[in-house]
Motif scaffolding. Sequence first.
Motif, PDB file in Angstrom:
ATOM      1  N   GLU A  50      -7.335  19.608-157.928  1.00  0.00           N
ATOM      2  CA  GLU A  50      -7.849  18.587-156.992  1.00  0.00           C
ATOM      3  C   GLU A  50      -8.219  19.230-155.662  1.00  0.00           C
ATOM      4  O   GLU A  50      -9.295  18.997-155.119  1.00  0.00           O
ATOM      5  CB  GLU A  50      -6.789  17.504-156.734  1.00  0.00           C
ATOM      6  CG  GLU A  50      -6.761  16.434-157.801  1.00  0.00           C
ATOM      7  CD  GLU A  50      -5.854  15.243-157.420  1.00  0.00           C
ATOM      8  OE1 GLU A  50      -5.537  15.068-156.215  1.00  0.00           O
ATOM      9  OE2 GLU A  50      -5.467  14.516-158.354  1.00  0.00           O
ATOM     10  N   TYR A  55     -12.205  16.886-156.882  1.00  0.00           N
ATOM     11  CA  TYR A  55     -12.111  15.724-157.777  1.00  0.00           C
ATOM     12  C   TYR A  55     -10.631  15.378-157.975  1.00  0.00           C
ATOM     13  O   TYR A  55      -9.813  16.307-158.102  1.00  0.00           O
ATOM     14  CB  TYR A  55     -12.664  16.049-159.168  1.00  0.00           C
ATOM     15  CG  TYR A  55     -14.156  16.263-159.253  1.00  0.00           C
ATOM     16  CD1 TYR A  55     -15.025  15.166-159.347  1.00  0.00           C
ATOM     17  CD2 TYR A  55     -14.683  17.551-159.292  1.00  0.00           C
ATOM     18  CE1 TYR A  55     -16.396  15.383-159.456  1.00  0.00           C
ATOM     19  CE2 TYR A  55     -16.042  17.766-159.391  1.00  0.00           C
ATOM     20  CZ  TYR A  55     -16.895  16.688-159.483  1.00  0.00           C
ATOM     21  OH  TYR A  55     -18.230  16.882-159.605  1.00  0.00           O
ATOM     22  N   THR A  56     -10.293  14.087-158.075  1.00  0.00           N
ATOM     23  CA  THR A  56      -8.934  13.721-158.473  1.00  0.00           C
ATOM     24  C   THR A  56      -8.876  13.724-160.000  1.00  0.00           C
ATOM     25  O   THR A  56      -9.924  13.688-160.668  1.00  0.00           O
ATOM     26  CB  THR A  56      -8.551  12.319-157.973  1.00  0.00           C
ATOM     27  OG1 THR A  56      -9.439  11.376-158.605  1.00  0.00           O
ATOM     28  CG2 THR A  56      -8.693  12.215-156.457  1.00  0.00           C
ATOM     29  N   THR A  58      -7.952  11.339-161.968  1.00  0.00           N
ATOM     30  CA  THR A  58      -8.533  10.115-162.523  1.00  0.00           C
ATOM     31  C   THR A  58     -10.050  10.198-162.587  1.00  0.00           C
ATOM     32  O   THR A  58     -10.681   9.687-163.513  1.00  0.00           O
ATOM     33  CB  THR A  58      -8.153   8.887-161.644  1.00  0.00           C
ATOM     34  OG1 THR A  58      -7.358   9.338-160.548  1.00  0.00           O
ATOM     35  CG2 THR A  58      -7.461   7.823-162.451  1.00  0.00           C
ATOM     36  N   GLU A  59     -10.633  10.835-161.570  1.00  0.00           N
ATOM     37  CA  GLU A  59     -12.100  10.948-161.547  1.00  0.00           C
ATOM     38  C   GLU A  59     -12.631  11.807-162.686  1.00  0.00           C
ATOM     39  O   GLU A  59     -13.702  11.557-163.226  1.00  0.00           O
ATOM     40  CB  GLU A  59     -12.559  11.601-160.231  1.00  0.00           C
ATOM     41  CG  GLU A  59     -12.657  10.655-159.064  1.00  0.00           C
ATOM     42  CD  GLU A  59     -13.018  11.426-157.801  1.00  0.00           C
ATOM     43  OE1 GLU A  59     -13.890  10.955-157.080  1.00  0.00           O
ATOM     44  OE2 GLU A  59     -12.419  12.497-157.543  1.00  0.00           O
ATOM     45  N   ILE A  60     -11.855  12.842-163.044  1.00  0.00           N
ATOM     46  CA  ILE A  60     -12.498  13.862-163.878  1.00  0.00           C
ATOM     47  C   ILE A  60     -11.964  13.966-165.305  1.00  0.00           C
ATOM     48  O   ILE A  60     -12.696  14.403-166.205  1.00  0.00           O
ATOM     49  CB  ILE A  60     -12.449  15.233-163.166  1.00  0.00           C
ATOM     50  CG1 ILE A  60     -13.552  16.119-163.745  1.00  0.00           C
ATOM     51  CG2 ILE A  60     -11.077  15.880-163.308  1.00  0.00           C
ATOM     52  CD1 ILE A  60     -14.093  17.095-162.792  1.00  0.00           C
ATOM     53  N   ARG A  63     -14.135  13.756-168.575  1.00  0.00           N
ATOM     54  CA  ARG A  63     -15.512  14.251-168.424  1.00  0.00           C
ATOM     55  C   ARG A  63     -15.589  15.693-168.921  1.00  0.00           C
ATOM     56  O   ARG A  63     -14.572  16.329-169.179  1.00  0.00           O
ATOM     57  CB  ARG A  63     -15.936  14.168-166.951  1.00  0.00           C
ATOM     58  CG  ARG A  63     -16.009  12.715-166.479  1.00  0.00           C
ATOM     59  CD  ARG A  63     -16.351  12.638-165.022  1.00  0.00           C
ATOM     60  NE  ARG A  63     -17.748  12.988-164.746  1.00  0.00           N
ATOM     61  CZ  ARG A  63     -18.254  13.023-163.512  1.00  0.00           C
ATOM     62  NH1 ARG A  63     -17.479  12.763-162.464  1.00  0.00           N
ATOM     63  NH2 ARG A  63     -19.513  13.339-163.327  1.00  0.00           N
ATOM     64  N   LYS A 100     -16.910  19.269-155.938  1.00  0.00           N
ATOM     65  CA  LYS A 100     -17.444  17.901-155.979  1.00  0.00           C
ATOM     66  C   LYS A 100     -18.597  17.754-154.973  1.00  0.00           C
ATOM     67  O   LYS A 100     -19.590  17.084-155.239  1.00  0.00           O
ATOM     68  CB  LYS A 100     -16.332  16.896-155.648  1.00  0.00           C
ATOM     69  CG  LYS A 100     -16.741  15.453-155.853  1.00  0.00           C
ATOM     70  CD  LYS A 100     -15.595  14.514-155.495  1.00  0.00           C
ATOM     71  CE  LYS A 100     -16.043  13.059-155.616  1.00  0.00           C
ATOM     72  NZ  LYS A 100     -14.967  12.132-155.192  1.00  0.00           N
TER      73      LYS A 100
END
Length: 520
Positions: A50, A55-56, A58-60, A63, A100
Motif C-alpha cells: 500500500e 493502492y489499498t 481493497t482497491e487492488i 485485479r 497509483k
Amino acid sequence: MTVEPEPRNEPRSAWHALAASLAAIIDSSEDAIIGKDLDGTITSWNLGAERLYGYTATEIVGRNISVITPSDRLDELADVLRRIERGERIEHHDTQRLRKNGSVLDISVTISPVRDSTGTVIGASAIGRDITDRLSWERERKAIDVRLRQSERLESLGQLAGGIAHDFNNLLAVILNSTTFIRDELDDKEAASADLDQISLAAQRAGTLTRQLLSFSRREVLKPQIVNLNDLVTGLEEMLRRTIGEHIELVTAPAHDLCSVEVDPGQLEQVLVNLTVNARDAMPDGGLLTIDTDNIDIDAGYAEMHSGLAPGRYVRLRISDTGVGMEPSVLEHIFEPFFTTKPQGEGTGLGLATVFGIVGQAAGEIQLYSEPGIGTTCRVLLPATDRTPPDVRPAGMAQDLRGTETVLVVEDEDALREVTRRILAKNGYHVLTSANGPEALALVKDHEVSIDLLLTDVIMPQMYGKELAARLQTLRPGLAVLYMSGYAQPVLGPTLGHDAMLLEKPFSENLLLTKIRAAL
Ligand code: ADP
Ligand code: MG
C-alpha cells in the motif's frame, strides 16, 4: 512458500493466533509483499505494498498485476509468470512498476512459486523493495569513477608529456649536432655519411616517440582496415629478425584459415614491434622467440571471468620468449606509462602502455603470463570479422606512381625546389626547374621543350603562380597545372578557382607523386 490447508487436529484458536501473527509480521514489513495466482490476479496485498504503490488492498485485490506494470514491461511479466509456473524462483530482479499516481518505481523483486499441499504451483509471492536510492547512488558512484579515471589519465598524460619532452631534447641535440658536424666535414664524404645516419636514426626515434605519445593519448587518427594478422606478421618478419639480432631464433607459426580483424595496421605493427623489442631485451644471452596466430572462440563463461570481452570469435596473436621473465611485483606495473626496469636511457616504459592502449581501442584484450627464469608469453585477443582483406595488387604502389612525363617545377624556396626535383627525377620524370615566374616564362620561350605539367608555388615574389599558369597555358595550350602551397585549399580557393588542383605543403613523397599522377 506452501499454503497448508487448515490443520484439523490442532485447536482452532491456536491456528488463528498463528495466522494473525503472520499477517502482522507481513504487514509490518517495509517491503511490498504481494500474492498472485498464475494468471496474474492479485490475491493478497500487505501494508508495505500500500505504502509503495498507493493502492489499498481493497482497491487492488482481484485485479491483474498488469495494473502496476509499465506497458513496456508486460512481456517481461508474462515471462516471469511462465517461469514461476515451471517452479522457478526469481531472485533480486531489478525492474520497474507503476504507482497509483502513474509514476514509475524502480524496484527489486524476488518472486517465489506458491504450491498447494500436493506440490502443484498455484500462484506466486512477490517481495518488492524500492531501489530508487540505490540506483541514484550507483549512478553517482559511476560518475565519480569516470572522473577519477579521467584525473588519473590526466596525471599520467602530464608525466608522459614530461618524459617525451626530455627524450625529445636529447634527440634534437643529436640532430642539431650532427648537422653541425656535416657542415664541417663535407669534404670528408665517409664521415659525413655516418653523421647522416645519426640524423636519420634520431629522427626515426623522434617519430616513434610522437607516435607513442599519440596512440597512448589516443589522439592518433585511426585508419581501421580489414587485416589478416598472418600477412602482417609475414610483412614484418624480416624487420623483426634484424631487430632481435642473430643470437635469438625467431619462429613464426601462422594458423590456417585465420579470421581477419578490423584494425589500424600501422598500430598493430607497433604492437608487434613493441612486444618483440621487449622479448629481445629479456633475452640478452639469446633464446627463442615464437610468434603464432590462431582463431579463438570465447564463450559467455570465459567472457564473464575475464572481464571486458564480449563473447564471440577472436583472433589471437601470441608472442612468447624464453627470456628472464618477471616477478609478480613487476608484472603488476607493466602497463603503467613510464614503468621500466631498464637502465636510464634504454627504456621509456611506454612500450606496453602503448600496446595496452592500442589493443583496448580495437576492443581487444592483452594478457601477459610470465615466470622468472622461464620466460614470458603475451596474448593479444582481437575481435574477428567475417570480412576479408581486399586483394593487394602485386605491383607495389610506388610503381604505379612513377611517370616519364616532363614537369616544370617553379618554387622560390631553393631547398624545397631541390627536394621536389629529386623526388620527381627518382621516379622517372624529366624535370625542369625555375625559381620564379619570369624565369620560368623565359625558359619555356627560349627552348622548344615539351612540358606536360606545371607544378608551381602559389605565392611567389615577382609573379604569382596563377598568372604564371595562365601565361604558360597561352604558350602551351592544354598544359596541366598543379599548385602547391602552405596555405590550405579553403584559403586559396577563391583566388585559384575551386577546381584548381592544390598540393598542400608540407607534402610527403607519396602525396606529391599521387597528386602529380592525378593532375596528369
Ligand atoms: P620498456 O621496455 O621501455 O621498459 P615497456 O612498457 O615495454 O617499457 O615494459 C615495461 C617493463 O616490463 C620492462 O621494463 C620490463 O621490466 C618488463 N617486461 C616487458 N616485457 C617483458 C618480457 N618479454 N620479459 C621480461 N620483462 C618484460
Ligand atoms: Mg618496451
